[in-house]
Design an enzyme around this catalytic site. Structure first.
Site, PDB file in Angstrom:
ATOM      1  N   LYS A 115     -36.207  20.491  -9.899  1.00  0.00           N
ATOM      2  CA  LYS A 115     -35.328  21.575  -9.450  1.00  0.00           C
ATOM      3  C   LYS A 115     -33.847  21.220  -9.571  1.00  0.00           C
ATOM      4  CE  LYS A 115     -38.756  23.863  -6.627  1.00  0.00           C
ATOM      5  NZ  LYS A 115     -39.208  24.370  -5.347  1.00  0.00           N
ATOM      6  N   GLU A 199     -29.965  22.605  -0.138  1.00  0.00           N
ATOM      7  CA  GLU A 199     -29.421  23.854  -0.645  1.00  0.00           C
ATOM      8  C   GLU A 199     -28.939  24.664   0.544  1.00  0.00           C
ATOM      9  OE1 GLU A 199     -32.184  25.350  -4.190  1.00  0.00           O
ATOM     10  OE2 GLU A 199     -32.297  26.645  -2.434  1.00  0.00           O
ATOM     11  N   ARG A 291     -45.091  28.827 -16.231  1.00  0.00           N
ATOM     12  CA  ARG A 291     -46.542  29.071 -16.338  1.00  0.00           C
ATOM     13  C   ARG A 291     -46.816  30.523 -16.001  1.00  0.00           C
ATOM     14  NH1 ARG A 291     -47.504  29.763 -10.907  1.00  0.00           N
ATOM     15  NH2 ARG A 291     -46.189  28.515  -9.543  1.00  0.00           N
TER      16      ARG A 291
HETATM   17  P1  ADP Z   1     -41.690  26.698  -4.576  1.00  0.00           P
HETATM   18  O1  ADP Z   1     -41.435  25.843  -5.766  1.00  0.00           O
HETATM   19  O2  ADP Z   1     -42.547  26.073  -3.562  1.00  0.00           O
HETATM   20  O3  ADP Z   1     -42.107  28.084  -4.971  1.00  0.00           O
HETATM   21  P2  ADP Z   1     -39.044  27.786  -4.056  1.00  0.00           P
HETATM   22  O4  ADP Z   1     -37.825  26.991  -4.322  1.00  0.00           O
HETATM   23  O5  ADP Z   1     -39.397  28.832  -5.037  1.00  0.00           O
HETATM   24  O6  ADP Z   1     -40.271  26.811  -3.863  1.00  0.00           O
HETATM   25  O7  ADP Z   1     -38.947  28.436  -2.616  1.00  0.00           O
HETATM   26  C1  ADP Z   1     -40.046  29.079  -2.020  1.00  0.00           C
HETATM   27  C2  ADP Z   1     -39.565  30.096  -0.967  1.00  0.00           C
HETATM   28  O8  ADP Z   1     -38.790  29.435   0.045  1.00  0.00           O
HETATM   29  C3  ADP Z   1     -38.659  31.174  -1.512  1.00  0.00           C
HETATM   30  O9  ADP Z   1     -39.379  32.254  -2.052  1.00  0.00           O
HETATM   31  C4  ADP Z   1     -37.860  31.566  -0.283  1.00  0.00           C
HETATM   32  O10 ADP Z   1     -38.576  32.440   0.535  1.00  0.00           O
HETATM   33  C5  ADP Z   1     -37.707  30.255   0.436  1.00  0.00           C
HETATM   34  N1  ADP Z   1     -36.432  29.595   0.053  1.00  0.00           N
HETATM   35  C6  ADP Z   1     -36.291  28.629  -0.870  1.00  0.00           C
HETATM   36  N2  ADP Z   1     -34.996  28.247  -0.988  1.00  0.00           N
HETATM   37  C7  ADP Z   1     -34.306  28.998  -0.118  1.00  0.00           C
HETATM   38  C8  ADP Z   1     -32.916  29.087   0.254  1.00  0.00           C
HETATM   39  N3  ADP Z   1     -32.004  28.308  -0.310  1.00  0.00           N
HETATM   40  N4  ADP Z   1     -32.563  29.989   1.189  1.00  0.00           N
HETATM   41  C9  ADP Z   1     -33.492  30.787   1.779  1.00  0.00           C
HETATM   42  N5  ADP Z   1     -34.793  30.759   1.485  1.00  0.00           N
HETATM   43  C10 ADP Z   1     -35.224  29.879   0.553  1.00  0.00           C
HETATM   44  P1  ADP Z   2     -46.895  31.741  -7.831  1.00  0.00           P
HETATM   45  O1  ADP Z   2     -45.639  30.939  -7.945  1.00  0.00           O
HETATM   46  O2  ADP Z   2     -47.619  32.023  -9.077  1.00  0.00           O
HETATM   47  O3  ADP Z   2     -46.755  32.857  -6.900  1.00  0.00           O
HETATM   48  P2  ADP Z   2     -47.945  29.884  -6.015  1.00  0.00           P
HETATM   49  O4  ADP Z   2     -46.600  29.352  -5.696  1.00  0.00           O
HETATM   50  O5  ADP Z   2     -48.755  30.529  -4.965  1.00  0.00           O
HETATM   51  O6  ADP Z   2     -47.919  30.839  -7.229  1.00  0.00           O
HETATM   52  O7  ADP Z   2     -48.766  28.732  -6.698  1.00  0.00           O
HETATM   53  C1  ADP Z   2     -49.914  29.014  -7.446  1.00  0.00           C
HETATM   54  C2  ADP Z   2     -50.975  28.029  -7.126  1.00  0.00           C
HETATM   55  O8  ADP Z   2     -50.584  26.772  -7.594  1.00  0.00           O
HETATM   56  C3  ADP Z   2     -51.253  27.889  -5.676  1.00  0.00           C
HETATM   57  O9  ADP Z   2     -52.623  27.675  -5.557  1.00  0.00           O
HETATM   58  C4  ADP Z   2     -50.456  26.668  -5.277  1.00  0.00           C
HETATM   59  O10 ADP Z   2     -51.075  26.006  -4.202  1.00  0.00           O
HETATM   60  C5  ADP Z   2     -50.491  25.849  -6.536  1.00  0.00           C
HETATM   61  N1  ADP Z   2     -49.268  25.097  -6.812  1.00  0.00           N
HETATM   62  C6  ADP Z   2     -48.082  25.583  -7.144  1.00  0.00           C
HETATM   63  N2  ADP Z   2     -47.210  24.613  -7.401  1.00  0.00           N
HETATM   64  C7  ADP Z   2     -47.875  23.457  -7.249  1.00  0.00           C
HETATM   65  C8  ADP Z   2     -47.537  22.093  -7.382  1.00  0.00           C
HETATM   66  N3  ADP Z   2     -46.335  21.699  -7.758  1.00  0.00           N
HETATM   67  N4  ADP Z   2     -48.481  21.169  -7.143  1.00  0.00           N
HETATM   68  C9  ADP Z   2     -49.698  21.543  -6.772  1.00  0.00           C
HETATM   69  N5  ADP Z   2     -50.087  22.829  -6.636  1.00  0.00           N
HETATM   70  C10 ADP Z   2     -49.195  23.772  -6.856  1.00  0.00           C
END
Ligand code: ADP
Ligand code: ADP
Ligand code: MG
Length: 472
Positions: A115, A199, A291
């Protein structure tokens, strides 16, 4: 030309990929652990290969899976989501063994999977990025110093995180100090890397993401946005396309940002650019998922484009089947994640025999399920057992149709999130399309539903049929 694809996944997404193959005249080869012997994806694929007794490890063994693809005579491999789908080595091993990886290059997966790297790349490409670290944090003192500069609340995040894990909001210095070691240890356990960064926390944001497609000929298009603000613990529960909360100008703006982001990394195949949308109407790049996503179905329903088939065509070297001007959207689609969880018990996963499964039908109703009546839902994997995607021409109609379909759907034997989704649908904020990522937290009362029992005559009939079937 791709003739045979190894589906390196399980559950509903494996079934989804098998379906795309079937429509394209491509042979599909499934893999399955011992625990998945009776899984739906094994029954639906043209061929299926056992990968041994380790329920999870087998799906994570990159070398073995690619070997299998080679010996089974596959020319390509689809990683699905989760498991190895964001593992750059997996894509590399495929390339080395002459198997087409249905996804972007290993280099892009690596760059966007980190990230910090992703943030740097997007800053250089001129995208608005959430204010925060330039690199991984050295220690808690550096975190405290940076948080003073950017201002609380802040988000502490695992650099290589995903799936909503390894993320914690800290409202003050005390919380930051307390959470630091916790996030480091979560990151190490879940992702095998202790790297964390910080962040600014955007207050009550909406999660807006854009589906993009890029081919090997330099074309990048978007398929509009999705609103994934309905989340619990940073995990999506309900996803909507298009967002009912954006103006047309905002839609144009965010889609253009996503295309610019994808172009900046020379993106090939299907990907998603995630943004946070703040209360002042500003978008911030958050991360890119390299993906297929769980919620791709809502985009398919509003555009009519089969994203998995496009992925396969792109991987085969074909140009995109659509120019941007050909991509039209129509109506609204909502996806409900039907998880085998008990909302009343803190969404505790519950597994076991699905004593009855009835998929709802009728106009505008799509189900992507991994279950069937009599299936033993194994405890080793994700608790999501089905996705219900509803389409209708207007926001109000999609709300009505969603309620009808959720009431129509029948899953017995395990508790599910269906009644909770019905509650979300009744909430005024949701209906008025005024919700943000704090919606679930703000509405604990939605858990207070009474459980709808199946009609007694039906329950008795199902019990009798199952008893007969299992020779009890
Ligand atoms: P992941 O890789 O687990 O999907 P993300 O970086 O996409 O992680 O963050 C997942 C969720 O966490 C976001 O959809 C949002 O709801 C919350 N989130 C992440 N970063 C922030 C932020 N800087 N401020 C507020 N909410 C956040
Ligand atoms: P999307 O981003 O497609 O909405 P999710 O964040 O829910 O999906 O992730 C999709 C699936 O992959 C979930 O089952 C989640 O637990 C798994 N997943 C996502 N990121 C990772 C990761 N970095 N390592 C392991 N499992 C992950
Ligand atoms: Mg994300």
């Amino acid at each position: 030309m791709i003739k045979k694809i190894l589906v390196a996944n399980r559950g509903e997404i494996a079934v989804r990929i098998v379906r795309a193959c079937a429509e394209m005249g491509i042979t599909s080869a499934a893999i399955y652990s011992d625990a998945d012997r009776n899984a739906l994806h094994v029954k639906k694929a043209d061929e299926a290969y056992n990968i041994g007794p380790d329920p999870v490890g087998g799906y994570l063994n990159a070398h073995r899976i690619v070997n299998l693809a080679v010996t089974a005579g596959c020319d390509a491999l689809h990683p699905g989501y989760g498991f190895l789908s964001e593992n750059p080595q997996f894509a590399e091993i495929c390339a080395r063994r002459g198997i087409i990886y249905i996804g972007p290059s290993a280099e892009v997966i690596r760059r966007m999977g980190d990230k910090i790297e992703a943030r740097r790349t997007m800053i250089a490409a001129g995208l608005p990025v959430v204010p925060g670290s330039d690199g991984n944090l050295k220690d808690v003192n550096e975190a405290v110093k940076l948080a003073r500069k950017i201002g609380y609340p802040v988000m502490l995040k695992a650099t290589t995180g995903g799936g909503g894990r390894g993320i914690r909001r800290c409202d003050n210095e005390d919380e930051l100090r307390r959470n630091y070691e916790r996030v480091v240890s979560e990151a190490t356990k879940a992702f095998g890397a202790a790297d964390v960064f910080l962040e600014k926390s955007i207050v009550n944001p909406r999660h807006i993401e854009v589906q993009v497609l890029g081919d090997r000929h330099g074309h990048v298009i978007h398929l509009f946005e999705r609103d994934c603000s309905i989340q619990r613990r940073h995990q999506k529960l309900v996803e909507i396309a298009p967002s009912p909360q954006l103006s047309e100008a905002q839609r144009v703006e965010v889609c253009a940002l996503a295309v610019r982001a994808a172009q900046a990394v020379g993106y090939q195949n299907a990907g998603t650019v995630e943004f946070l949308f703040d209360q002042d109407g500003k978008f911030y790049f958050m991360e890119m998922n390299t993906r297929l996503q769980v919620e791709h179905t809502v985009t398919e329903q509003i555009t009519g484009i089969d994203i998995v088939q496009e992925q396969i065509n792109i991987a085969a070297g074909e140009p995109l089947s659509y120019r941007q001007a050909d991509v039209q959207r129509r109506g609204f689609a909502i996806q409900f994640r039907i998880n085998a969880e008990d909302p009343k018990n803190d969404f505790l996963p519950n597994f076991g025999r699905i004593t009855r499964y009835y998929a709802p039908g009728g106009p505008g109703v799509r189900t992507d399920a991994a279950i069937y009546t009599g299936y033993e839902f194994p405890p080793y994997y994700d608790s999501m057992c089905a996705k219900l995607t509803i389409w209708a021409l207007t926001w109000n109609k999609v709300l009505e149709r969603s309620r009808r379909a959720l009431l129509d759907m029948g899953v017995s034997g395990v508790k599910t999130t269906i009644p909770y989704h019905l509650q979300i649908l009744q909430a005024e904020e949701f209906r008025a399309a005024k919700f943000d990522t704090a919606f679930v937290e703000r509405h604990p009362e939605l858990i207070n539903y009474s459980v709808r029992r199946p009609p007694a005559h039906l329950a008795a009939a199902v019990a009798a049929a199952l008893a007969a079937h299992h020779g009890l």
